[in-house]
Design a protein around this motif. Structure first.
Motif, PDB file in Angstrom:
ATOM      1  N   MET A 197       0.822  -1.207   0.000  1.00 49.67           N
ATOM      2  CA  MET A 197       0.000   0.000   0.000  1.00 49.67           C
ATOM      3  C   MET A 197       0.858   1.260   0.000  1.00 49.67           C
ATOM      4  O   MET A 197       0.501   2.262  -0.629  1.00 49.67           O
ATOM      5  N   ASN A 198       2.008   1.227   0.685  1.00 47.17           N
ATOM      6  CA  ASN A 198       2.869   2.405   0.666  1.00 47.17           C
ATOM      7  C   ASN A 198       3.477   2.591  -0.725  1.00 47.17           C
ATOM      8  O   ASN A 198       3.633   3.713  -1.203  1.00 47.17           O
ATOM      9  N   ALA A 199       3.810   1.468  -1.376  1.00 47.93           N
ATOM     10  CA  ALA A 199       4.299   1.555  -2.750  1.00 47.93           C
ATOM     11  C   ALA A 199       3.229   2.143  -3.672  1.00 47.93           C
ATOM     12  O   ALA A 199       3.514   3.008  -4.510  1.00 47.93           O
ATOM     13  N   ALA A 200       1.995   1.685  -3.514  1.00 45.40           N
ATOM     14  CA  ALA A 200       0.902   2.203  -4.340  1.00 45.40           C
ATOM     15  C   ALA A 200       0.680   3.692  -4.094  1.00 45.40           C
ATOM     16  O   ALA A 200       0.392   4.454  -5.032  1.00 45.40           O
ATOM     17  N   LEU A 201       0.831   4.117  -2.844  1.00 42.43           N
ATOM     18  CA  LEU A 201       0.682   5.536  -2.518  1.00 42.43           C
ATOM     19  C   LEU A 201       1.727   6.380  -3.237  1.00 42.43           C
ATOM     20  O   LEU A 201       1.410   7.398  -3.864  1.00 42.43           O
ATOM     21  N   VAL A 202       2.979   5.960  -3.141  1.00 45.29           N
ATOM     22  CA  VAL A 202       4.066   6.708  -3.790  1.00 45.29           C
ATOM     23  C   VAL A 202       3.867   6.735  -5.297  1.00 45.29           C
ATOM     24  O   VAL A 202       4.025   7.782  -5.944  1.00 45.29           O
ATOM     25  N   LEU A 203       3.500   5.607  -5.873  1.00 42.77           N
ATOM     26  CA  LEU A 203       3.305   5.541  -7.323  1.00 42.77           C
ATOM     27  C   LEU A 203       2.091   6.356  -7.766  1.00 42.77           C
ATOM     28  O   LEU A 203       2.107   7.007  -8.820  1.00 42.77           O
ATOM     29  N   GLY A 204       1.027   6.325  -6.961  1.00 41.05           N
ATOM     30  CA  GLY A 204      -0.147   7.125  -7.285  1.00 41.05           C
ATOM     31  C   GLY A 204       0.171   8.610  -7.277  1.00 41.05           C
ATOM     32  O   GLY A 204      -0.279   9.356  -8.159  1.00 41.05           O
ATOM     33  N   ARG A 205       0.938   9.025  -6.305  1.00 42.49           N
ATOM     34  CA  ARG A 205       1.333  10.439  -6.230  1.00 42.49           C
ATOM     35  C   ARG A 205       2.305  10.806  -7.352  1.00 42.49           C
ATOM     36  O   ARG A 205       2.464  11.992  -7.666  1.00 42.49           O
ATOM     37  N   ALA A 206       2.956   9.801  -7.927  1.00 45.38           N
ATOM     38  CA  ALA A 206       3.844  10.034  -9.063  1.00 45.38           C
ATOM     39  C   ALA A 206       3.096   9.952 -10.399  1.00 45.38           C
ATOM     40  O   ALA A 206       3.720   9.919 -11.456  1.00 45.38           O
ATOM     41  N   ARG A 207       1.762   9.874 -10.319  1.00 47.40           N
ATOM     42  CA  ARG A 207       0.893   9.900 -11.488  1.00 47.40           C
ATOM     43  C   ARG A 207       1.030   8.661 -12.371  1.00 47.40           C
ATOM     44  O   ARG A 207       0.888   8.725 -13.581  1.00 47.40           O
ATOM     45  N   LYS A 208       1.256   7.539 -11.718  1.00 48.62           N
ATOM     46  CA  LYS A 208       1.319   6.280 -12.440  1.00 48.62           C
ATOM     47  C   LYS A 208       0.008   5.523 -12.240  1.00 48.62           C
ATOM     48  O   LYS A 208      -0.614   5.601 -11.174  1.00 48.62           O
ATOM     49  N   GLU A 209      -0.406   4.786 -13.278  1.00 43.77           N
ATOM     50  CA  GLU A 209      -1.589   3.933 -13.184  1.00 43.77           C
ATOM     51  C   GLU A 209      -1.180   2.642 -12.466  1.00 43.77           C
ATOM     52  O   GLU A 209      -0.279   1.930 -12.925  1.00 43.77           O
ATOM     53  N   ARG A 227      -7.740  -0.204   6.749  1.00 45.25           N
ATOM     54  CA  ARG A 227      -8.877   0.621   6.334  1.00 45.25           C
ATOM     55  C   ARG A 227      -8.434   2.046   6.068  1.00 45.25           C
ATOM     56  O   ARG A 227      -8.797   2.658   5.048  1.00 45.25           O
ATOM     57  N   MET A 228      -7.633   2.599   6.987  1.00 50.17           N
ATOM     58  CA  MET A 228      -7.161   3.972   6.814  1.00 50.17           C
ATOM     59  C   MET A 228      -6.266   4.103   5.586  1.00 50.17           C
ATOM     60  O   MET A 228      -6.345   5.090   4.839  1.00 50.17           O
ATOM     61  N   ALA A 229      -5.414   3.101   5.378  1.00 56.60           N
ATOM     62  CA  ALA A 229      -4.518   3.144   4.229  1.00 56.60           C
ATOM     63  C   ALA A 229      -5.306   3.122   2.923  1.00 56.60           C
ATOM     64  O   ALA A 229      -5.008   3.882   1.981  1.00 56.60           O
ATOM     65  N   ARG A 230      -6.304   2.274   2.853  1.00 55.89           N
ATOM     66  CA  ARG A 230      -7.114   2.206   1.635  1.00 55.89           C
ATOM     67  C   ARG A 230      -7.905   3.502   1.409  1.00 55.89           C
ATOM     68  O   ARG A 230      -8.105   3.930   0.269  1.00 55.89           O
ATOM     69  N   GLU A 231      -8.327   4.099   2.495  1.00 54.22           N
ATOM     70  CA  GLU A 231      -9.037   5.375   2.374  1.00 54.22           C
ATOM     71  C   GLU A 231      -8.112   6.445   1.804  1.00 54.22           C
ATOM     72  O   GLU A 231      -8.512   7.239   0.955  1.00 54.22           O
ATOM     73  N   GLU A 232      -6.855   6.454   2.263  1.00 51.26           N
ATOM     74  CA  GLU A 232      -5.897   7.426   1.742  1.00 51.26           C
ATOM     75  C   GLU A 232      -5.595   7.170   0.270  1.00 51.26           C
ATOM     76  O   GLU A 232      -5.474   8.106  -0.527  1.00 51.26           O
ATOM     77  N   LEU A 233      -5.489   5.903  -0.105  1.00 53.86           N
ATOM     78  CA  LEU A 233      -5.242   5.575  -1.509  1.00 53.86           C
ATOM     79  C   LEU A 233      -6.404   6.017  -2.397  1.00 53.86           C
ATOM     80  O   LEU A 233      -6.222   6.309  -3.581  1.00 53.86           O
ATOM     81  N   GLY A 234      -7.596   6.078  -1.816  1.00 54.87           N
ATOM     82  CA  GLY A 234      -8.774   6.494  -2.578  1.00 54.87           C
ATOM     83  C   GLY A 234      -8.702   7.914  -3.090  1.00 54.87           C
ATOM     84  O   GLY A 234      -9.477   8.299  -3.972  1.00 54.87           O
ATOM     85  N   ALA A 235      -7.778   8.701  -2.553  1.00 51.92           N
ATOM     86  CA  ALA A 235      -7.624  10.083  -3.018  1.00 51.92           C
ATOM     87  C   ALA A 235      -6.915  10.158  -4.364  1.00 51.92           C
ATOM     88  O   ALA A 235      -6.885  11.228  -4.986  1.00 51.92           O
ATOM     89  N   TYR A 236      -6.361   9.042  -4.816  1.00 45.31           N
ATOM     90  CA  TYR A 236      -5.585   9.033  -6.052  1.00 45.31           C
ATOM     91  C   TYR A 236      -6.290   8.169  -7.088  1.00 45.31           C
ATOM     92  O   TYR A 236      -6.301   6.937  -6.996  1.00 45.31           O
TER      93      TYR A 236
END
Length: 305
Positions: free
Chosen positions: A18-30, A63-72
């Motif tokens: 999930m942390n990897a997905a967060l960083v990649l999402g913020r880097a504008r990667k699908e 749950r919190m991590a997935r909620e944060e990922l939902g912003a991307y």
């Protein structure tokens, strides 16, 4: 059959994934985060040692991590399992248990580790409640209590001094031959640590709280907590199945940047490290994602030149 095209597939939705997905999402990667939702730490009621999240239940953390990922919007989560992987760097294809086909440029394994079956009768009933594997995660809650260490051999002589930082009242049950030298036995004796090498018959508990460890020779070792070394296996056979180099312990071999032996394939978290702590897993996921993203950006830069 549904086809999903993304830049990166992250396999595993624990702290590393999930942390990897967060960083990649913020880097504008699908990103497609694929997670079968079988976390190893589900047996525990609280996670510790993670600043701002100390004492949070693992389920709440997720749950919190997935909620944060939902912003991307570029990050999507799929509750599936990957069954096969083909292709190569830049053009991987993954098949899921639900029949979905994921096509991506890079893969990041964050599949964690899982426990082998617990063969000591009664251990499963107390695991995560009063029997633990990491004193840095759970030692505080058992401070100054009488404990039993289930361990043997050279690793015992490392583990015993560590446990002594939380309590000076503990015994060792080796569940069979202790695999120690005479000098090592004498060291434990000098420190006042009782050593029992009879096999363990069962662990007696009440409502998940250990009461005593009963040995085959009839000895009953009273305690209020247990620390033991689990037998671990990799959380997925996928890294090995596609040719990633593996350690004897079943971990994925990576360099300091999270790269595996295969181009375009990365790994992070417990699956790629002997240091199994939530905060360490999240950190390694972040670093691997940065390196993976830089690789994607450099490849795009060169194509467009």
């Amino acid at each position: 059959m549904k086809n999903i095209h993304v830049d990166v597939v992250v396999i595993g939705g624990g702290p590393a994934g999930m942390n990897a997905a967060l960083v990649l999402g913020r880097a504008r990667k699908e990103v497609a985060l694929i997670d079968a939702e079988r976390p190893r730490n589900a047996v525990t009621s609280r996670m510790h040692g993670f600043l701002t999240r100390d004492g949070v239940a693992p389920s709440e953390f997720r749950r919190m991590a997935r909620e944060e990922l939902g912003a991307y919007p570029s990050v999507s989560i799929y509750g599936e399992s990957v069954t096969s992987i083909s292709g190569a760097d830049g053009a991987f294809q993954l098949q899921s248990s639900e029949g979905t086909v994921f096509k991506c440029k890079k893969i990041l394994f964050a599949v964690g580790m899982k426990d082998s079956p617990l063969h000591i009768p009664g251990l499963a009933e107390v695991y995560g409640k009063s029997a633990f594997v990491c004193p840095y995660c759970d030692g505080w809650e058992l401070r100054d209590q009488p404990l039993v260490i289930i361990q043997k051999g050279k690793e015992l002589l490392h583990f015993a001094p560590v446990i002594a930082g939380w309590t000076d009242v503990f015994s060792v049950c080796t569940n069979g031959p202790d695999e120690l030298t005479d000098a090592e036995r004498e060291e434990l004796k000098r420190k006042g640590v009782p050593l029992f090498d009879s096999p363990i018959r069962r662990i007696e508990s009440r409502d998940g709280l250990v009461q005593e460890v009963v040995l085959e020779d009839g000895t009953a070792v009273a305690c209020r907590g247990i620390f033991f070394k689990p037998q671990l296996m990799t959380g997925s056979d996928l890294p090995q199945s596609i040719g990633c180099e593996m350690t004897e312990a079943g971990a994925v071999v990576v360099n300091e940047l999270g790269k595996t032996s295969l181009p375009g394939v990365f790994s992070a978290g417990d699956a790629a490290s002997p240091f199994h702590q939530t905060i360490a897993a999240a950190s390694s996921g972040s670093l691997a994602a940065v390196i993976l993203n830089n690789e994607l950006n450099m490849e795009a830069w060169r194509r467009e030149a």
